[in-house]
Scaffold this motif. Structure first.
Motif, short mmCIF file in Angstrom:
data_model
loop_
_atom_site.label_atom_id
_atom_site.label_comp_id
_atom_site.label_asym_id
_atom_site.label_seq_id
_atom_site.Cartn_x
_atom_site.Cartn_y
_atom_site.Cartn_z
N SER A 28 0.97 -1.40 -0.12
CA SER A 28 0.19 -0.19 0.45
C SER A 28 0.80 1.16 -0.01
O SER A 28 2.19 1.29 0.87
CB SER A 28 -1.05 0.06 1.02
OG SER A 28 -1.78 1.05 1.42
N LEU B 2 -5.40 -8.47 1.84
CA LEU B 2 -4.91 -8.08 0.34
C LEU B 2 -5.45 -9.11 -0.69
O LEU B 2 -6.11 -9.45 -1.51
CB LEU B 2 -4.33 -7.18 0.12
CG LEU B 2 -4.51 -5.60 1.27
CD1 LEU B 2 -3.53 -4.88 1.17
CD2 LEU B 2 -5.70 -4.83 0.43
N LYS C 29 -8.69 -8.53 -2.41
CA LYS C 29 -8.38 -7.31 -3.26
C LYS C 29 -7.63 -8.66 -4.35
O LYS C 29 -6.53 -7.51 -4.74
CB LYS C 29 -8.18 -6.41 -3.22
CG LYS C 29 -9.72 -5.46 -1.93
CD LYS C 29 -10.19 -4.89 -3.50
CE LYS C 29 -11.60 -4.74 -2.40
NZ LYS C 29 -12.51 -4.08 -3.64
N ARG D 260 -4.66 -6.33 -7.49
CA ARG D 260 -5.16 -5.27 -7.32
C ARG D 260 -4.23 -4.40 -6.52
O ARG D 260 -4.48 -5.13 -5.36
CB ARG D 260 -6.98 -4.59 -7.45
CG ARG D 260 -7.34 -3.18 -7.87
CD ARG D 260 -8.23 -3.01 -7.34
NE ARG D 260 -8.56 -1.79 -6.81
CZ ARG D 260 -10.47 -1.17 -7.12
NH1 ARG D 260 -10.92 -1.87 -6.45
NH2 ARG D 260 -10.28 0.38 -6.77
N THR D 261 -4.15 -2.88 -6.93
CA THR D 261 -2.88 -2.26 -5.93
C THR D 261 -3.51 -1.13 -4.64
O THR D 261 -4.67 -0.60 -5.73
CB THR D 261 -1.89 -1.68 -6.56
OG1 THR D 261 -2.63 -1.34 -7.63
CG2 THR D 261 -1.13 -2.79 -7.34
N ILE D 262 -3.60 -1.55 -3.84
CA ILE D 262 -4.00 0.20 -3.15
C ILE D 262 -3.53 1.04 -2.87
O ILE D 262 -2.21 1.17 -2.13
CB ILE D 262 -4.51 -0.45 -1.75
CG1 ILE D 262 -5.45 -1.88 -1.87
CG2 ILE D 262 -5.02 0.71 -0.78
CD1 ILE D 262 -6.82 -1.84 -2.81
N ASP D 263 -4.05 2.05 -3.28
CA ASP D 263 -3.26 3.74 -2.68
C ASP D 263 -3.15 4.07 -0.89
O ASP D 263 -2.12 4.17 -0.69
CB ASP D 263 -4.14 4.87 -3.28
CG ASP D 263 -3.72 4.12 -4.69
OD1 ASP D 263 -2.43 3.65 -5.36
OD2 ASP D 263 -4.45 4.34 -6.21
N LEU E 217 -4.60 2.13 2.62
CA LEU E 217 -5.41 1.45 2.87
C LEU E 217 -5.57 1.78 4.89
O LEU E 217 -5.09 1.92 5.52
CB LEU E 217 -4.37 0.12 3.06
CG LEU E 217 -4.86 -1.30 4.26
CD1 LEU E 217 -6.36 -1.62 3.31
CD2 LEU E 217 -3.30 -1.83 4.11
N SER F 202 -7.27 4.77 -5.89
CA SER F 202 -8.03 3.36 -4.96
C SER F 202 -7.74 3.10 -3.52
O SER F 202 -6.40 3.46 -2.41
CB SER F 202 -6.96 1.41 -5.11
OG SER F 202 -7.26 0.70 -4.59
N PHE F 203 -8.87 3.45 -2.79
CA PHE F 203 -8.95 3.24 -1.20
C PHE F 203 -9.88 2.04 -0.58
O PHE F 203 -10.69 1.46 -1.56
CB PHE F 203 -10.10 5.15 -1.34
CG PHE F 203 -10.65 5.07 0.51
CD1 PHE F 203 -9.42 4.97 1.68
CD2 PHE F 203 -11.87 4.64 0.99
CE1 PHE F 203 -9.72 4.59 3.38
CE2 PHE F 203 -12.00 4.28 1.92
CZ PHE F 203 -11.36 4.48 2.65
N TYR F 204 -9.50 1.05 0.45
CA TYR F 204 -10.41 -0.13 1.49
C TYR F 204 -9.74 0.51 2.50
O TYR F 204 -8.40 0.70 3.14
CB TYR F 204 -9.38 -0.81 0.79
CG TYR F 204 -9.93 -2.34 0.44
CD1 TYR F 204 -10.83 -2.21 0.82
CD2 TYR F 204 -9.24 -3.48 1.30
CE1 TYR F 204 -11.71 -4.02 1.04
CE2 TYR F 204 -9.83 -4.53 1.82
CZ TYR F 204 -11.23 -4.52 1.45
OH TYR F 204 -12.12 -5.76 2.02
N THR G 126 -14.86 0.37 -0.35
CA THR G 126 -13.85 1.60 -0.88
C THR G 126 -14.32 2.77 -1.86
O THR G 126 -13.48 3.41 -2.53
CB THR G 126 -13.51 0.77 -2.73
OG1 THR G 126 -15.14 0.46 -3.32
CG2 THR G 126 -13.05 -1.00 -2.22
#
Length: 416
Positions: A279, A358, A362, A365-368, A370, A393-395, A408
């Motif tokens: 992340s 992740l 997810k 898919r990469t997460i900006d 987290l 990209s938010f999780y 998200t």
């Protein structure tokens, strides 16, 4: 099953263990001359160290002095090597001083911390390398730069390499500038811990386990606020976490650009995050980190008579954190401005709980950004995003409810 095994092999295989081997030509027989300069220093002394690569067997100390300058001929020109140190744990140790400057030299391979500064008002460290040579290891010292309980701290134009905890660390301090530095091959590149009025800008943090950390931990003399992290380049922080067992920084997931833990009033903006596999920015409560450490059986701590978990200077996971009535374990008022995010990886690192979650929740898919999803009670807000973040990209994991209601939808958390 074969596909899962191949993915697992690929992800683990690509967690590097770097090595730092600069060219050195050590000169023996200069230690007493150098030691004398420190022992004879008075107020307003300039300690000038000549060019050369010197072996030193004991700590070089200043205590209770004012307006002293320690000055070499340049990072690669004046090198103080403490490998095989027999007296003291630090390389350079400064305590109870005012207006101290350390510049233009290298300190390497101390048994403990390379440069430790305590209870000092006005410490400037400029154009200094602090490093451990060879392959990175948990046997390396914890901190390359370690100002603690200080005021008016400046660390500028420096390099930190190979720390088994944090390379550039500032703890329980007030009025701090960390600028224009390089931090690489550390567990944590840069860390602000329990500090107030901190600006972290113009740095490059790369090839650490985690790039830039902003922490508040329990059981300390003060708690942090007003931290701004901006205009930094944070990239390729995918190195295997090699922290000492039980250390709080050992819970930092490899592949993390920046981690905010249990603190308040942090503003992260105008940074460039690139190829941090897990992340770019992670935000978590101390409660989660404690539970992760307990589950991973890394909480084999030593206990002082005050109940704090310590091994030397290293902060350990504290099972009694809830007994500190002044400590708030939740992140509060964490503001995310506009940053640049990119990631060419499709899998997180999975030698940590965040990465495993992740990979399951997810995949590919990469997460900006987290967030563990644990809301801070009685706070104006836990996290908010400026509206330039609408496409990131938010999780949010919702770990408190066993991931039943993750989201998200970043728009739920736009700043007013």
């Amino acid at each position: 099953m074969l596909a899962i095994l191949l993915v697992t092999y690929f992800v683990i295989k690509n967690e590097p263990t770097p090595e730092y081997t600069p060219e050195r030509h050590y000169v023996e027989g200069k230690e007493n001359e150098i030691l004398s300069k420190f022992l004879l220093a008075k107020d307003s002394t300039v300690i000038e160290l000549g060019a050369g690569h010197f072996t030193i067997s004991q700590s070089l100390s200043l205590e209770g002095l004012n307006h002293v300058i320690i000055k070499g001929k340049g990072i690669d020109q004046t090198v103080l090597n403490f490998k095989g140190q027999s007296r003291g744990a630090e390389g350079i140790r400064v305590s109870n001083c005012t207006s101290i400057t350390i510049q233009d030299l290298t300190v390497e391979n101390a048994k403990g911390d390379n440069i430790k500064v305590m209870d000092t008002d006005g410490i400037t460290i400029k154009n200094v390398e602090s490093s451990w040579t060879g392959e990175v290891s948990e046997k390396n010292g914890a901190y390359a730069f370690y100002p603690v309980l200080c005021k008016n701290v400046v660390i500028d134009g420096c390099r930190s390499i190979g720390s088994s905890d944090a390379g550039i660390y500032v703890g329980q301090s007030i009025n701090v500038t960390i600028s224009n530095n390089l931090a690489f091959y550390n567990v944590a590149g840069i860390e602000s811990e329990n500090s107030k009025n901190v600006k972290i800008f113009g740095n490059k943090a790369y090839e650490n386990a985690g790039g830039i950390l902003v922490f508040d931990l329990p059981g300390l003399t003060q708690y942090g606020s007003n931290i701004e992290v901006y205009n930094n380049e944070v990239y390729d922080n995918n190195t295997k976490n090699f922290a000492s067992k039980g250390a709080i920084v050992g819970q930092v997931p490899s592949g993390t650009g920046s981690l905010v833990l249990g603190t308040e009033d942090v503003y992260i903006h105008d940074n460039v995050f690139t190829n941090n596999k897990t992340s770019s920015i992670a935000i978590a409560s101390y409660i989660l980190i404690y539970e992760m450490g307990k589950r991973n059986k890394k909480s084999d701590e030593t206990t002082s008579n005050t109940g704090k978990r310590v091994v030397g200077n290293v902060r350990m996971i504290d099972s009694k954190f809830d007994q500190d009535k002044n400590y708030n374990p939740y992140p509060r008022q964490i503001r995310i401005g506009k940053n640049a995010y990119s990631n060419s990886h499709i899998f997180p690192t999975i030698n940590n709980d965040f990465g495993k979650i992740l990979l399951l929740k997810k995949p590919i898919r990469t997460i900006d950004v987290l967030w563990d999803g644990i809301e801070a009670p009685e706070a104006p807000y836990t996290i908010c995003f400026e509206k330039e973040n609408k496409d990131i990209s938010f999780y949010a994991l919702d770990v408190i409810n066993d991931f039943k209601n993750p989201t998200t939808d970043v728009s739920k958390y736009f700043c007013n």
